[in-house]
Structure formats: structure tokens, C-alpha cells
Design a protein around this motif. Structure first.
Motif, PDB file in Angstrom:
ATOM      1  N   ASP A  67       0.879  -1.173   0.000  1.00 12.35           N
ATOM      2  CA  ASP A  67       0.000   0.000   0.000  1.00 12.35           C
ATOM      3  C   ASP A  67       0.915   1.220   0.000  1.00 12.35           C
ATOM      4  O   ASP A  67       1.359   1.682   1.042  1.00 12.35           O
ATOM      5  CB  ASP A  67      -0.906  -0.032   1.238  1.00 12.35           C
ATOM      6  CG  ASP A  67      -1.867   1.132   1.289  1.00 12.35           C
ATOM      7  OD1 ASP A  67      -1.662   2.122   0.560  1.00 12.35           O
ATOM      8  OD2 ASP A  67      -2.823   1.065   2.076  1.00 12.35           O
ATOM      9  N   TRP A  68       1.216   1.706  -1.182  1.00 14.74           N
ATOM     10  CA  TRP A  68       2.194   2.780  -1.334  1.00 14.74           C
ATOM     11  C   TRP A  68       1.736   4.067  -0.673  1.00 14.74           C
ATOM     12  O   TRP A  68       2.546   4.788  -0.091  1.00 14.74           O
ATOM     13  CB  TRP A  68       2.499   2.987  -2.812  1.00 14.74           C
ATOM     14  CG  TRP A  68       3.000   1.740  -3.455  1.00 14.74           C
ATOM     15  CD1 TRP A  68       2.270   0.859  -4.203  1.00 14.74           C
ATOM     16  CD2 TRP A  68       4.315   1.186  -3.368  1.00 14.74           C
ATOM     17  NE1 TRP A  68       3.061  -0.197  -4.585  1.00 14.74           N
ATOM     18  CE2 TRP A  68       4.318  -0.029  -4.090  1.00 14.74           C
ATOM     19  CE3 TRP A  68       5.486   1.599  -2.744  1.00 14.74           C
ATOM     20  CZ2 TRP A  68       5.446  -0.814  -4.213  1.00 14.74           C
ATOM     21  CZ3 TRP A  68       6.611   0.814  -2.874  1.00 14.74           C
ATOM     22  CH2 TRP A  68       6.593  -0.382  -3.602  1.00 14.74           C
ATOM     23  N   ALA A  69       0.457   4.392  -0.736  1.00 13.57           N
ATOM     24  CA  ALA A  69      -0.039   5.608  -0.091  1.00 13.57           C
ATOM     25  C   ALA A  69       0.086   5.482   1.425  1.00 13.57           C
ATOM     26  O   ALA A  69       0.413   6.450   2.112  1.00 13.57           O
ATOM     27  CB  ALA A  69      -1.475   5.891  -0.507  1.00 13.57           C
ATOM     28  N   MET A  70      -0.149   4.289   1.963  1.00 19.66           N
ATOM     29  CA  MET A  70      -0.003   4.071   3.394  1.00 19.66           C
ATOM     30  C   MET A  70       1.432   4.325   3.823  1.00 19.66           C
ATOM     31  O   MET A  70       1.681   4.943   4.857  1.00 19.66           O
ATOM     32  CB  MET A  70      -0.444   2.647   3.747  1.00 19.66           C
ATOM     33  CG  MET A  70      -0.182   2.234   5.199  1.00 19.66           C
ATOM     34  SD  MET A  70       1.501   1.609   5.521  1.00 19.66           S
ATOM     35  CE  MET A  70       1.643   0.268   4.380  1.00 19.66           C
ATOM     36  N   LEU A  71       2.395   3.849   3.032  1.00 20.64           N
ATOM     37  CA  LEU A  71       3.799   4.092   3.365  1.00 20.64           C
ATOM     38  C   LEU A  71       4.084   5.586   3.450  1.00 20.64           C
ATOM     39  O   LEU A  71       4.826   6.038   4.323  1.00 20.64           O
ATOM     40  CB  LEU A  71       4.720   3.444   2.331  1.00 20.64           C
ATOM     41  CG  LEU A  71       4.870   1.935   2.411  1.00 20.64           C
ATOM     42  CD1 LEU A  71       5.629   1.427   1.195  1.00 20.64           C
ATOM     43  CD2 LEU A  71       5.573   1.523   3.687  1.00 20.64           C
ATOM     44  N   SER A  72       3.472   6.363   2.567  1.00 20.27           N
ATOM     45  CA  SER A  72       3.662   7.813   2.586  1.00 20.27           C
ATOM     46  C   SER A  72       3.044   8.424   3.835  1.00 20.27           C
ATOM     47  O   SER A  72       3.609   9.345   4.424  1.00 20.27           O
ATOM     48  CB  SER A  72       3.048   8.437   1.334  1.00 20.27           C
ATOM     49  OG  SER A  72       3.645   7.887   0.186  1.00 20.27           O
ATOM     50  N   ARG A  73       1.895   7.913   4.256  1.00 17.67           N
ATOM     51  CA  ARG A  73       1.253   8.429   5.469  1.00 17.67           C
ATOM     52  C   ARG A  73       2.080   8.088   6.710  1.00 17.67           C
ATOM     53  O   ARG A  73       2.222   8.908   7.620  1.00 17.67           O
ATOM     54  CB  ARG A  73      -0.169   7.888   5.592  1.00 17.67           C
ATOM     55  CG  ARG A  73      -1.098   8.435   4.511  1.00 17.67           C
ATOM     56  CD  ARG A  73      -2.550   8.077   4.769  1.00 17.67           C
ATOM     57  NE  ARG A  73      -2.790   6.654   4.861  1.00 17.67           N
ATOM     58  CZ  ARG A  73      -3.090   5.877   3.826  1.00 17.67           C
ATOM     59  NH1 ARG A  73      -3.189   6.379   2.595  1.00 17.67           N
ATOM     60  NH2 ARG A  73      -3.309   4.580   4.009  1.00 17.67           N
ATOM     61  N   VAL A  74       2.644   6.876   6.727  1.00 18.24           N
ATOM     62  CA  VAL A  74       3.497   6.487   7.851  1.00 18.24           C
ATOM     63  C   VAL A  74       4.756   7.354   7.868  1.00 18.24           C
ATOM     64  O   VAL A  74       5.207   7.784   8.940  1.00 18.24           O
ATOM     65  CB  VAL A  74       3.839   4.981   7.785  1.00 18.24           C
ATOM     66  CG1 VAL A  74       4.873   4.604   8.832  1.00 18.24           C
ATOM     67  CG2 VAL A  74       2.572   4.147   7.968  1.00 18.24           C
ATOM     68  N   LEU A  75       5.315   7.633   6.714  1.00 20.05           N
ATOM     69  CA  LEU A  75       6.468   8.534   6.643  1.00 20.05           C
ATOM     70  C   LEU A  75       6.107   9.894   7.226  1.00 20.05           C
ATOM     71  O   LEU A  75       6.843  10.449   8.038  1.00 20.05           O
ATOM     72  CB  LEU A  75       6.943   8.691   5.195  1.00 20.05           C
ATOM     73  CG  LEU A  75       8.040   9.730   4.961  1.00 20.05           C
ATOM     74  CD1 LEU A  75       9.321   9.363   5.706  1.00 20.05           C
ATOM     75  CD2 LEU A  75       8.298   9.883   3.470  1.00 20.05           C
ATOM     76  N   TRP A  76       4.953  10.442   6.827  1.00 21.83           N
ATOM     77  CA  TRP A  76       4.515  11.738   7.347  1.00 21.83           C
ATOM     78  C   TRP A  76       4.419  11.703   8.865  1.00 21.83           C
ATOM     79  O   TRP A  76       4.856  12.634   9.543  1.00 21.83           O
ATOM     80  CB  TRP A  76       3.163  12.148   6.748  1.00 21.83           C
ATOM     81  CG  TRP A  76       2.590  13.332   7.452  1.00 21.83           C
ATOM     82  CD1 TRP A  76       2.887  14.648   7.221  1.00 21.83           C
ATOM     83  CD2 TRP A  76       1.650  13.323   8.537  1.00 21.83           C
ATOM     84  NE1 TRP A  76       2.182  15.450   8.089  1.00 21.83           N
ATOM     85  CE2 TRP A  76       1.431  14.653   8.902  1.00 21.83           C
ATOM     86  CE3 TRP A  76       0.991  12.308   9.214  1.00 21.83           C
ATOM     87  CZ2 TRP A  76       0.560  15.000   9.939  1.00 21.83           C
ATOM     88  CZ3 TRP A  76       0.132  12.648  10.243  1.00 21.83           C
ATOM     89  CH2 TRP A  76      -0.082  13.984  10.589  1.00 21.83           C
ATOM     90  N   ALA A  77       3.858  10.637   9.435  1.00 18.96           N
ATOM     91  CA  ALA A  77       3.714  10.545  10.889  1.00 18.96           C
ATOM     92  C   ALA A  77       5.073  10.630  11.577  1.00 18.96           C
ATOM     93  O   ALA A  77       5.218  11.280  12.615  1.00 18.96           O
ATOM     94  CB  ALA A  77       2.993   9.254  11.276  1.00 18.96           C
ATOM     95  N   GLY A  78       6.075   9.991  10.984  1.00 16.37           N
ATOM     96  CA  GLY A  78       7.420  10.068  11.550  1.00 16.37           C
ATOM     97  C   GLY A  78       8.021  11.455  11.426  1.00 16.37           C
ATOM     98  O   GLY A  78       8.694  11.942  12.343  1.00 16.37           O
ATOM     99  N   VAL A  79       7.780  12.102  10.284  1.00 12.59           N
ATOM    100  CA  VAL A  79       8.268  13.475  10.089  1.00 12.59           C
ATOM    101  C   VAL A  79       7.591  14.410  11.090  1.00 12.59           C
ATOM    102  O   VAL A  79       8.239  15.229  11.740  1.00 12.59           O
ATOM    103  CB  VAL A  79       8.031  13.938   8.634  1.00 12.59           C
ATOM    104  CG1 VAL A  79       8.335  15.412   8.465  1.00 12.59           C
ATOM    105  CG2 VAL A  79       8.863  13.102   7.664  1.00 12.59           C
ATOM    106  N   LYS A  80       6.286  14.259  11.258  1.00 15.88           N
ATOM    107  CA  LYS A  80       5.515  15.078  12.199  1.00 15.88           C
ATOM    108  C   LYS A  80       5.959  14.799  13.632  1.00 15.88           C
ATOM    109  O   LYS A  80       6.070  15.714  14.445  1.00 15.88           O
ATOM    110  CB  LYS A  80       4.019  14.794  12.027  1.00 15.88           C
ATOM    111  CG  LYS A  80       3.104  15.522  12.977  1.00 15.88           C
ATOM    112  CD  LYS A  80       2.927  16.953  12.589  1.00 15.88           C
ATOM    113  CE  LYS A  80       1.839  17.609  13.431  1.00 15.88           C
ATOM    114  NZ  LYS A  80       1.753  19.039  13.169  1.00 15.88           N
TER     115      LYS A  80
END
Length: 117
Positions: A67-80
Motif C-alpha cells: 500500500d504505497w499511499a499508506m507508506l507515505s502516510r506512515v512517513l509523514w507521521a514520523g516526520v511530524k
């Protein structure tokens, strides 16, 4: 960015983390990269041991398995988590002009596993 012609007029299209999420939202959770690429089969390099002479080994890359979009959301959570001034996912994703999705897929899950489990 690409430019295509629609109804005789040039239309620009660009792809980003935000585009992955837009596709997912618009098409009922669909996976843009999985839909676009599916399973790709490549000739694997020969290992040189002489076994399976005459057969071409294959390497399969299954874009439907993630789930490529999910990976992007998880990345955002780490950045945040690292920087609380990071904007909402939508605003942040719109600001990302390029990224290496395989780098995200390789590093982010490993870090989540290291910290959470």
C-alpha cells in the motif's frame, strides 16, 4: 510533470505522495502503483553456475503487494513526530516534489519495527 492533450488542449499532470493519496481516496482505497504496474517480470541476471541451462531465470516485482499511499502516510507521521511544526498530511504531501518510494519502503517499516516491537 507530463503534458498530454485532452479535448485538443494541453493538460499537465504530476505525480507525488499526494497523488497516491488522491487516487486512493477517489477510487475506494485503490493502490495507484499496484493498478498501474501490477506484477512486473524481469529476466534475472544469470548466476553463472551452469544450472538450469537454457532457462531464463525471472525476477518478479509485485507492485500490488504494498500500500504505497499508506507508506507515505506512515512517513509523514514520523516526520511530524520529529518536527511538530510539520503541516497536515495533505499540505505536507502537496509540498513534496520528489521522493524515492523504494527508499521509503526500505527504511520506514524497518524503523517502525525497531522502535515499536
Amino acid at each position: 510533470m507530463v503534458e498530454v492533450e485532452i479535448n485538443g488542449e494541453p493538460v499537465k499532470a504530476s505525480y507525488s505522495i499526494w497523488a497516491l493519496s488522491l487516487y486512493e481516496q477517489e477510487f475506494g482505497g485503490a493502490n495507484m502503483l499496484g493498478d498501474l504496474f501490477g506484477v512486473q517480470v524481469f529476466d534475472a541476471p544469470a548466476d553463472g553456475d551452469g544450472e538450469d541451462e537454457g532457462k531464463k531465470p525471472e525476477f518478479k516485482l509485485d507492485f500490488t503487494a504494498n500500500d504505497w499511499a499508506m507508506l507515505s502516510r506512515v512517513l509523514w507521521a514520523g516526520v511530524k513526530n520529529e518536527d511538530d511544526s510539520t503541516p497536515s498530511f495533505a499540505e505536507w504531501a502537496k509540498s513534496v516534489e520528489s521522493y524515492k518510494i523504494f527508499e521509503i519502503a526500505g527504511k520506514v517499516p524497518n524503523e517502525v519495527m525497531r522502535v515499536c516491537f
